[in-house]
Design a protein around this motif. Sequence first.
Motif, PDB file in Angstrom:
ATOM      1  N   ILE A 176      -3.820  -8.706 -11.179  1.00 54.49           N
ATOM      2  CA  ILE A 176      -4.835  -7.671 -11.379  1.00 54.49           C
ATOM      3  C   ILE A 176      -5.923  -8.228 -12.284  1.00 54.49           C
ATOM      4  O   ILE A 176      -5.634  -8.792 -13.345  1.00 54.49           O
ATOM      5  N   GLY A 177      -7.179  -8.090 -11.889  1.00 52.19           N
ATOM      6  CA  GLY A 177      -8.292  -8.572 -12.700  1.00 52.19           C
ATOM      7  C   GLY A 177      -8.470  -7.738 -13.956  1.00 52.19           C
ATOM      8  O   GLY A 177      -8.011  -6.596 -14.044  1.00 52.19           O
ATOM      9  N   ASN A 178      -9.125  -8.315 -14.950  1.00 53.23           N
ATOM     10  CA  ASN A 178      -9.409  -7.557 -16.167  1.00 53.23           C
ATOM     11  C   ASN A 178     -10.210  -6.302 -15.856  1.00 53.23           C
ATOM     12  O   ASN A 178     -11.214  -6.341 -15.127  1.00 53.23           O
ATOM     13  N   CYS A 179      -9.763  -5.171 -16.399  1.00 52.21           N
ATOM     14  CA  CYS A 179     -10.391  -3.861 -16.187  1.00 52.21           C
ATOM     15  C   CYS A 179     -10.435  -3.468 -14.710  1.00 52.21           C
ATOM     16  O   CYS A 179     -11.336  -2.750 -14.272  1.00 52.21           O
ATOM     17  N   HIS A 180      -9.464  -3.934 -13.937  1.00 51.45           N
ATOM     18  CA  HIS A 180      -9.243  -3.461 -12.573  1.00 51.45           C
ATOM     19  C   HIS A 180      -8.001  -2.585 -12.572  1.00 51.45           C
ATOM     20  O   HIS A 180      -7.269  -2.522 -13.561  1.00 51.45           O
ATOM     21  N   TRP A 181      -7.783  -1.893 -11.470  1.00 54.11           N
ATOM     22  CA  TRP A 181      -6.710  -0.909 -11.478  1.00 54.11           C
ATOM     23  C   TRP A 181      -6.055  -0.746 -10.114  1.00 54.11           C
ATOM     24  O   TRP A 181      -6.582  -1.172  -9.084  1.00 54.11           O
ATOM     25  N   VAL A 182      -4.881  -0.139 -10.162  1.00 58.34           N
ATOM     26  CA  VAL A 182      -4.096   0.228  -8.981  1.00 58.34           C
ATOM     27  C   VAL A 182      -3.993   1.749  -8.960  1.00 58.34           C
ATOM     28  O   VAL A 182      -3.827   2.374 -10.011  1.00 58.34           O
ATOM     29  N   VAL A 183      -4.105   2.347  -7.774  1.00 54.08           N
ATOM     30  CA  VAL A 183      -3.921   3.795  -7.639  1.00 54.08           C
ATOM     31  C   VAL A 183      -2.796   4.056  -6.643  1.00 54.08           C
ATOM     32  O   VAL A 183      -2.809   3.544  -5.521  1.00 54.08           O
ATOM     33  N   LEU A 184      -1.824   4.854  -7.074  1.00 53.79           N
ATOM     34  CA  LEU A 184      -0.701   5.264  -6.235  1.00 53.79           C
ATOM     35  C   LEU A 184      -0.729   6.770  -6.060  1.00 53.79           C
ATOM     36  O   LEU A 184      -1.007   7.508  -7.009  1.00 53.79           O
ATOM     37  N   HIS A 185      -0.491   7.227  -4.833  1.00 54.68           N
ATOM     38  CA  HIS A 185      -0.365   8.648  -4.535  1.00 54.68           C
ATOM     39  C   HIS A 185       1.032   8.923  -4.006  1.00 54.68           C
ATOM     40  O   HIS A 185       1.619   8.079  -3.323  1.00 54.68           O
ATOM     41  N   ARG A 186       1.546  10.084  -4.322  1.00 55.70           N
ATOM     42  CA  ARG A 186       2.876  10.437  -3.818  1.00 55.70           C
ATOM     43  C   ARG A 186       2.730  11.253  -2.538  1.00 55.70           C
ATOM     44  O   ARG A 186       1.923  12.190  -2.466  1.00 55.70           O
ATOM     45  N   PHE A 187       3.512  10.868  -1.525  1.00 58.34           N
ATOM     46  CA  PHE A 187       3.485  11.561  -0.232  1.00 58.34           C
ATOM     47  C   PHE A 187       4.913  11.737   0.243  1.00 58.34           C
ATOM     48  O   PHE A 187       5.669  10.766   0.342  1.00 58.34           O
ATOM     49  N   MET A 188       5.294  12.969   0.484  1.00 51.29           N
ATOM     50  CA  MET A 188       6.644  13.301   0.945  1.00 51.29           C
ATOM     51  C   MET A 188       7.709  12.690   0.023  1.00 51.29           C
ATOM     52  O   MET A 188       8.714  12.133   0.460  1.00 51.29           O
ATOM     53  N   GLY A 189       7.425  12.774  -1.271  1.00 46.37           N
ATOM     54  CA  GLY A 189       8.392  12.352  -2.271  1.00 46.37           C
ATOM     55  C   GLY A 189       8.410  10.877  -2.593  1.00 46.37           C
ATOM     56  O   GLY A 189       9.174  10.451  -3.468  1.00 46.37           O
ATOM     57  N   ALA A 190       7.590  10.068  -1.918  1.00 44.25           N
ATOM     58  CA  ALA A 190       7.586   8.620  -2.154  1.00 44.25           C
ATOM     59  C   ALA A 190       6.181   8.161  -2.536  1.00 44.25           C
ATOM     60  O   ALA A 190       5.179   8.737  -2.098  1.00 44.25           O
ATOM     61  N   TRP A 191       6.115   7.121  -3.362  1.00 47.70           N
ATOM     62  CA  TRP A 191       4.818   6.580  -3.755  1.00 47.70           C
ATOM     63  C   TRP A 191       4.203   5.767  -2.626  1.00 47.70           C
ATOM     64  O   TRP A 191       4.896   5.019  -1.931  1.00 47.70           O
ATOM     65  N   ARG A 192       2.906   5.950  -2.454  1.00 50.08           N
ATOM     66  CA  ARG A 192       2.132   5.220  -1.456  1.00 50.08           C
ATOM     67  C   ARG A 192       0.960   4.545  -2.155  1.00 50.08           C
ATOM     68  O   ARG A 192       0.372   5.097  -3.083  1.00 50.08           O
ATOM     69  N   LEU A 193       0.605   3.353  -1.704  1.00 49.98           N
ATOM     70  CA  LEU A 193      -0.481   2.593  -2.311  1.00 49.98           C
ATOM     71  C   LEU A 193      -1.815   3.063  -1.764  1.00 49.98           C
ATOM     72  O   LEU A 193      -2.069   2.994  -0.558  1.00 49.98           O
TER      73      LEU A 193
END
Length: 215
Positions: A176-193
């Motif tokens: 992951i680059g400096n000041c970059h980020w990952v976003v995860l959403h939950r769908f049907m009880g499981a995390w999705r990227l």
Amino acid sequence: MTLQHLILMRHGETDWNAEARLQGHRDVALNAVGRRQAVAAAPSVAALAPQVIVSSDLSRARSTAAPVAELSGLEVAVDRRLRETSMGLWEGLTRAEVVAGWPGQWERWRATSAHNSPPEGESRWQVAARANGVVDELDAGDVERALLVAHGGLIVGLTGLLLDLPEDSWATLIGIGNCHWVVLHRFMGAWRLHSYNAGLGGVVLAGGEEELAGA
């Protein structure tokens, strides 16, 4: 389970990042570039509307979280479990120094099982497991959207764990680059990227695989 959206943000640049020097648990402050990165990235991260911000206790993460908190009107909670990977005997050394001093170990650590670790340091799995404790506690509350401000190696491991990826595949995730980020959403009880290594500079591809866990 209340969490529906999880943002994992890496801290801004430090002088040791610029030198490709392994920081691990060392408390190295943001440099001038890192402070500018944090301020520049803050509006985009605040626009993701976190309801709570939790930061690693290391100053480079806390200083990155502060501009987002100011824009969001939130306090920053601090949690030691979000610290970067302990790099053990490699902390303070450059990648070149590690390669020279421990022939073959750097490549083996970078490319193989999540259970490998630097000498006297932590494995990706250990780091992900302790960080996941923070996620579990948030999940047991009433927050739907949370921002964790942490470190590159921790974010890679935690992403692999939350997505239930095979542990031997975690090393295939680019840094992951400096000041970059990952976003995860939950769908049907499981995390999705939703997004990976997002930031003002776009998705970092060139050289991204060389971003250092432990930095």
